[in-house]
Design a protein around this motif. Structure first.
Motif, mmCIF file in Angstrom:
data_model
loop_
_atom_site.group_PDB
_atom_site.id
_atom_site.type_symbol
_atom_site.label_atom_id
_atom_site.label_comp_id
_atom_site.label_asym_id
_atom_site.label_seq_id
_atom_site.Cartn_x
_atom_site.Cartn_y
_atom_site.Cartn_z
ATOM 1 N N SER A 136 0.833 -1.217 0.000
ATOM 2 C CA SER A 136 0.000 0.000 0.000
ATOM 3 C C SER A 136 0.861 1.258 0.000
ATOM 4 N N VAL A 139 1.408 2.434 -3.452
ATOM 5 C CA VAL A 139 0.265 3.187 -3.975
ATOM 6 C C VAL A 139 0.306 4.614 -3.440
ATOM 7 N N SER A 140 0.482 4.752 -2.127
ATOM 8 C CA SER A 140 0.464 6.094 -1.528
ATOM 9 C C SER A 140 1.644 6.951 -1.985
ATOM 10 N N GLU A 141 2.747 6.316 -2.385
ATOM 11 C CA GLU A 141 3.903 7.057 -2.891
ATOM 12 C C GLU A 141 3.802 7.333 -4.392
ATOM 13 N N GLY A 142 2.714 6.876 -5.015
ATOM 14 C CA GLY A 142 2.517 7.127 -6.431
ATOM 15 C C GLY A 142 3.333 6.238 -7.352
ATOM 16 N N THR A 145 -0.398 2.058 -9.403
ATOM 17 C CA THR A 145 -1.669 2.697 -9.756
ATOM 18 C C THR A 145 -2.618 2.680 -8.570
ATOM 19 N N GLY A 146 -3.511 3.634 -8.530
ATOM 20 C CA GLY A 146 -4.466 3.736 -7.430
ATOM 21 C C GLY A 146 -5.444 2.586 -7.358
ATOM 22 N N ASP A 147 -5.656 1.884 -8.470
ATOM 23 C CA ASP A 147 -6.597 0.761 -8.469
ATOM 24 C C ASP A 147 -5.907 -0.578 -8.229
ATOM 25 N N THR A 148 -4.666 -0.558 -7.766
ATOM 26 C CA THR A 148 -3.930 -1.787 -7.484
ATOM 27 C C THR A 148 -4.665 -2.598 -6.419
ATOM 28 N N HIS A 191 2.217 -3.138 -12.098
ATOM 29 C CA HIS A 191 1.409 -2.221 -11.281
ATOM 30 C C HIS A 191 1.928 -0.797 -11.296
ATOM 31 N N ILE A 193 2.776 2.995 -12.374
ATOM 32 C CA ILE A 193 2.011 4.051 -13.065
ATOM 33 C C ILE A 193 2.664 4.351 -14.388
#
Length: 193
Positions: A136, A139-142, A145-148, A191, A193
Motif C-alpha cells: 500500500s 500506492v500512496s507514494e505514487g 496505480t491507485g486501483d492496485t 502495477h 504508473i
C-alpha cells in the motif's frame, strides 16, 4: 527483563530452533528440557502443557520474524523499495537451518481444528496482511496505480516467496533467487504508473 522472563525466552529460542527441524508436533517438554539442559519440571513450570509450549513457540517465531524481516523492511523508504526489502529479508529468513516454522506449522495443522490450527491461520493471514500493508505504501507514494488490488499483490508476492523456498531449499536450483527476483520485478512492473 527479569530472570524468569530471560529463561523463558531462552527456552523458546531453543524450541523454535528445534521445531524448525522436527515440526511443532515433534517438540516435547522432555526433548526441549534435554536440549536446554534443564529439568522437565523446570520447563513444565513455564508452559504447563505441550500445547501451551507449541503456542508459545509459534508466538516466539512470529516475534523473531518481525525482528528479522518486518522491522528492517519498515526502516527502508516507503514504496517499492520497502516491498523489495520485505522480499529480500524474507528470502533470507527461509535460509534458517531447519527451514521456516511458518511453513512447517501450515503443513502440520492445516487439516486440524483447535488452538494450534487457529494460531497457524492467524499467522498466515498476518503474513499476507504485512505484504499488503507494505504494498500500500507503493500506492500512496505514487509508484503503483491507485486501483492496485493490494491483496492480489500480497498473494502473488507470497507465491513468489513460497516458490523461491521450494526451488532453493527442496530442489536446490542455483538460480532460484534470480528467478524469484525476475517474477517479483514483472509483478512490480505490472502495477507501476
Amino acid at each position: 527483563m527479569r530472570k524468569g522472563e530471560l529463561t523463558r525466552q531462552a527456552i523458546l529460542d531453543e524450541a523454535v530452533r528445534m521445531a524448525r527441524y522436527s515440526g511443532l508436533s515433534g517438540l516435547t517438554i522432555g526433548s526441549l528440557a534435554a536440549a536446554a539442559d534443564m529439568s522437565k519440571s523446570g520447563v513444565y513450570a513455564h508452559f504447563k502443557s505441550k500445547e501451551a509450549l507449541q503456542l508459545a513457540c509459534m508466538e516466539r517465531n512470529s516475534e523473531q520474524f518481525i525482528d528479522e524481516v518486518i522491522r528492517p523492511a519498515l526502516a527502508k523508504p516507503r514504496g517499492v523499495t520497502r516491498l523489495q526489502a520485505i522480499v529480500e529479508y524474507w528470502m533470507r529468513w527461509y535460509s534458517h537451518p531447519g527451514g521456516c516454522l511458518f511453513l512447517a506449522a501450515a503443513a502440520e495443522f492445516d487439516d486440524m481444528t483447535g488452538p494450534l490450527h487457529d494460531q497457524m491461520v492467524a499467522d498466515q493471514r498476518g503474513l499476507l496482511d504485512s505484504i499488503a500493508r507494505v504494498a500500500s505504501t507503493a500506492v500512496s507514494e505514487g509508484e503503483f496505480t491507485g486501483d492496485t488490488d493490494l491483496f492480489q499483490v500480497a498473494q502473488e508476492v507470497l507465491g513468489i516467496l513460497l516458490s523461491y523456498n521450494w526451488m532453493s531449499r527442496i530442489l536446490t536450483y542455483p538460480d532460484a533467487a534470480e528467478r524469484a527476483w525476475a517474477a517479483f520485478n514483472r509483478l512490480v512492473d505490472s502495477h507501476r504508473i
